[in-house]
Design an enzyme around this catalytic site. Structure first.
Site, short mmCIF file in Angstrom:
data_model
loop_
_atom_site.label_atom_id
_atom_site.label_comp_id
_atom_site.label_asym_id
_atom_site.label_seq_id
_atom_site.Cartn_x
_atom_site.Cartn_y
_atom_site.Cartn_z
N ILE A 102 3.89 -37.46 -15.67
CA ILE A 102 4.58 -37.67 -14.40
C ILE A 102 6.03 -37.22 -14.49
O ILE A 102 6.63 -37.24 -15.57
CB ILE A 102 4.48 -39.16 -13.97
CG1 ILE A 102 5.07 -39.39 -12.57
CG2 ILE A 102 5.08 -40.08 -15.01
CD1 ILE A 102 4.77 -40.78 -11.99
N CYS A 103 6.58 -36.81 -13.35
CA CYS A 103 7.99 -36.47 -13.21
C CYS A 103 8.33 -35.24 -14.06
O CYS A 103 7.76 -34.18 -13.87
CB CYS A 103 8.85 -37.69 -13.54
SG CYS A 103 10.57 -37.56 -13.03
N ALA A 104 9.22 -35.38 -15.02
CA ALA A 104 9.55 -34.27 -15.91
C ALA A 104 8.54 -34.14 -17.05
O ALA A 104 8.55 -33.15 -17.79
CB ALA A 104 10.96 -34.46 -16.48
N TYR A 123 8.38 -33.41 -11.03
CA TYR A 123 9.55 -33.70 -10.22
C TYR A 123 10.06 -32.37 -9.64
O TYR A 123 10.17 -31.38 -10.37
CB TYR A 123 10.64 -34.36 -11.07
CG TYR A 123 11.75 -34.94 -10.25
CD1 TYR A 123 11.63 -36.20 -9.69
CD2 TYR A 123 12.91 -34.22 -10.02
CE1 TYR A 123 12.64 -36.74 -8.92
CE2 TYR A 123 13.93 -34.75 -9.25
CZ TYR A 123 13.80 -36.00 -8.70
OH TYR A 123 14.80 -36.53 -7.93
N ALA A 150 1.87 -36.15 -11.68
CA ALA A 150 2.48 -36.72 -10.48
C ALA A 150 3.95 -36.36 -10.43
O ALA A 150 4.53 -35.94 -11.44
CB ALA A 150 2.28 -38.24 -10.45
#
Length: 186
Positions: A102-104, A123, A150
């Protein structure tokens, strides 16, 4: 019992650890927070300390059904420097075993050249190192076979529910979502 290992390093985004872990544990998944550092207390972003369950040195990540990579730019940078962790990511992706990031977090996969021919999100702005066609603009949570990705803190609960769905099925994930009053997680 289904199991998830969540890799933790100093600088991890706390919401991207706690929200998915909460959903997974509510769904009956055995979740282990694994510190890649030398101590169980991980200094996450926003001044939050998260206590890991185990050290990577004492853990066999290959035994987990899913290896989860939380975001947080500093946390991801620290995870990317941990060779036993990145070796396990490479092994899992090559063997078709589950990885959730998720994200980075997905940028580690891109740096390791593991996103070729895949679909993923991250992200916004972190996708610059993704191969052409990988980034799925406008998608919050992307499931592409063994890879679940995500976008960030606001999607952390939906991310956890997507991992739960992969491990325990739609009914279990829907029951957990309903009990948590989560509406649009699919």
């Amino acid at each position: 019992m289904a199991s998830v290992a969540v890799a933790l390093a100093d600088g991890a985004e706390p919401l991207e650890v706690v929200a998915p872990v909460d959903a997974l544990r509510r769904g009956g998944v055995d979740v282990t927070l694994v510190s890649v550092g030398s101590k169980l207390d991980v200094e996450a972003a926003q001044g939050v300390t998260i206590k890991a369950d185990a050290l990577l040195a004492d853990t066999d990540l290959s035994k987990a059904d899913v290896l989860m990579v939380p975001g947080g730019s500093v946390g991801v940078e620290n995870l990317g420097k941990c060779k036993p962790f990145t070796d396990e990511l490479c092994s899992r992706m090559k063997d078709g075993r589950h990885v959730a990031a998720i994200c980075a977090g997905p940028t580690i996969l891109a740096d390791l050249h593991l996103l070729e021919g895949r679909r993923a999100v991250c992200y916004p702005g972190c996708e610059t190192g993704f191969p052409d066609g990988v980034y799925q603009a406008g998608v919050d949570v992307c499931v592409d076979g063994n890879l679940i990705t995500a976008t960030g803190p606001g999607t952390a609960l939906a991310f956890g529910l997507a991992v739960l769905k992969e491990l325990k099925g739609e009914d279990v994930a829907a029951d957990v979502a309903q009990g948590m009053l989560v509406k649009d997680w699919r």
